[in-house]
Every structure is written in structure tokens, then in C-alpha cells.
Motif scaffolding. Structure first.
Motif, PDB file in Angstrom:
ATOM      1  N   SER A   1       0.832  -1.195   0.000  1.00 22.00           N
ATOM      2  CA  SER A   1       0.000   0.000   0.000  1.00 22.00           C
ATOM      3  C   SER A   1       0.869   1.248   0.000  1.00 22.00           C
ATOM      4  O   SER A   1       1.977   1.255   0.530  1.00 22.00           O
ATOM      5  CB  SER A   1      -0.901   0.013   1.234  1.00 22.00           C
ATOM      6  OG  SER A   1      -1.745  -1.105   1.222  1.00 22.00           O
TER       7      SER A   1
ATOM      8  N   PHE B   1      -3.946  -1.075   5.011  1.00 25.05           N
ATOM      9  CA  PHE B   1      -4.152  -1.427   3.604  1.00 25.05           C
ATOM     10  C   PHE B   1      -4.626  -0.250   2.761  1.00 25.05           C
ATOM     11  O   PHE B   1      -4.326  -0.172   1.580  1.00 25.05           O
ATOM     12  CB  PHE B   1      -5.143  -2.596   3.466  1.00 25.05           C
ATOM     13  CG  PHE B   1      -6.569  -2.198   3.717  1.00 25.05           C
ATOM     14  CD1 PHE B   1      -7.408  -1.896   2.660  1.00 25.05           C
ATOM     15  CD2 PHE B   1      -7.075  -2.117   5.008  1.00 25.05           C
ATOM     16  CE1 PHE B   1      -8.725  -1.514   2.895  1.00 25.05           C
ATOM     17  CE2 PHE B   1      -8.383  -1.748   5.246  1.00 25.05           C
ATOM     18  CZ  PHE B   1      -9.213  -1.436   4.185  1.00 25.05           C
TER      19      PHE B   1
ATOM     20  N   ASN C   1      -5.105   2.164  -3.568  1.00 31.59           N
ATOM     21  CA  ASN C   1      -5.034   1.026  -2.643  1.00 31.59           C
ATOM     22  C   ASN C   1      -6.340   0.241  -2.639  1.00 31.59           C
ATOM     23  O   ASN C   1      -6.331  -0.990  -2.625  1.00 31.59           O
ATOM     24  CB  ASN C   1      -4.714   1.509  -1.226  1.00 31.59           C
ATOM     25  CG  ASN C   1      -3.324   2.069  -1.104  1.00 31.59           C
ATOM     26  OD1 ASN C   1      -2.417   1.734  -1.856  1.00 31.59           O
ATOM     27  ND2 ASN C   1      -3.147   2.973  -0.154  1.00 31.59           N
TER      28      ASN C   1
END
Length: 151
Positions: A10, A42, A17
Motif C-alpha cells: 500500500s 491497507f 489502494n
């Protein structure tokens, strides 16, 4: 029952992302997974505006929570949403927690865990120190939730 553990690199671009995570979650669902676990940070790795991201998500103005709910529902997949910055429920101006959500296959949040042990360390690299506690508040309790593959 199958579970998938997602690995991804990420960056600070939230929408990119989410797009990458969507492709990986779709792959997991097509492979028969009933539950998929996204990595820590993330959606917003490296962002310096965790508080602003958390406030926007808490107020319903951010992209991450609607995306998580829609993706879980569309893929009929339980998702453990790594961590994302979220303030305590009902307190959008409070300091964000490094929060992990469990979303069921209907797109509903069924559990929330606020990280208890934040990563605070002094190191011998060019940065010298890492302090999650600068940006995040400590959680207060351990959370155990029932999923299709167990607790």
C-alpha cells in the motif's frame, strides 16, 4: 471453509489502494474463500492525515467504509479490514484508533477491534523512531468474533 490472507504494498493513494485490494479480494472470492484478511494500513499507508481520514470516515464522508461494505456484499465475502484510522464510535473529533473491522457477507460491521499495543520504538535507521501513539489512541479490549470459519 477457505480463508485468504491478502498481501499488498500500500501507498499513500487511498483510491489506488482500494482498487488493488478489490482485485485481490475478488481473486480470493473466486478461489472459494469465505473470509479474507487485509493487511494493516491497507488503505492509507504512509498518510500523515490519519485524524482527518478517521473523521471523514466517521462522518460518512470517506471512501473506505462504503467501499468495504459494498465489496463484502458484492463478493459475498467476510472481510477483516486490516487497520484503518477511526475515532471512537460517536466521537468523530476524538483521536483516531488503529481500528480493525470485521465486515460480514451482507456488508455489515459485526466487530471492531482498536489496536491495544501500538508500535512505538527507537531504531538506528535514518528516521530514528516510530511512534504510532503520535497519531493513534490505544484500544481498551480484546475482541473475539464468530465468522464462517470459526472464532
Amino acid at each position: 471453509m477457505k480463508a485468504a490472507v491478502i498481501q499488498m504494498v500500500s501507498q499513500d493513494d487511498v483510491l489506488a489502494n482500494l482498487q488493488r485490494a478489490a482485485a485481490l479480494l475478488e481473486q480470493a472470492a473466486l478461489g472459494g474463500a469465505r473470509l479474507a484478511v487485509l493487511p494493516e494500513n491497507f488503505a492509507a499507508m504512509g498518510r500523515k492525515d490519519a485524524a482527518a481520514i478517521g473523521r471523514a470516515e466517521a462522518m460518512g464522508d470517506g471512501p473506505i467504509l462504503p467501499w468495504l461494505k459494498r465489496t463484502a456484499r458484492d463478493l459475498r465475502l467476510w472481510i477483516v479490514a486490516g487497520t484503518l484510522p477511526l475515532p471512537p464510535v460517536g466521537q468523530p473529533e476524538a483521536k483516531a484508533h488503529a481500528c480493525s473491522l470485521l465486515i460480514d457477507e451482507h456488508g455489515e460491521v459485526v466487530a471492531r477491534y482498536d489496536k491495544l499495543h501500538l508500535f512505538d520504538v527507537d531504531v538506528t535507521d535514518n528516521r530514528g523512531r516510530y511512534r504510532e501513539s503520535d497519531d493513534y489512541a490505544h484500544g481498551a479490549q480484546v475482541v473475539v468474533a464468530q465468522t464462517p470459519i470459526g472464532k
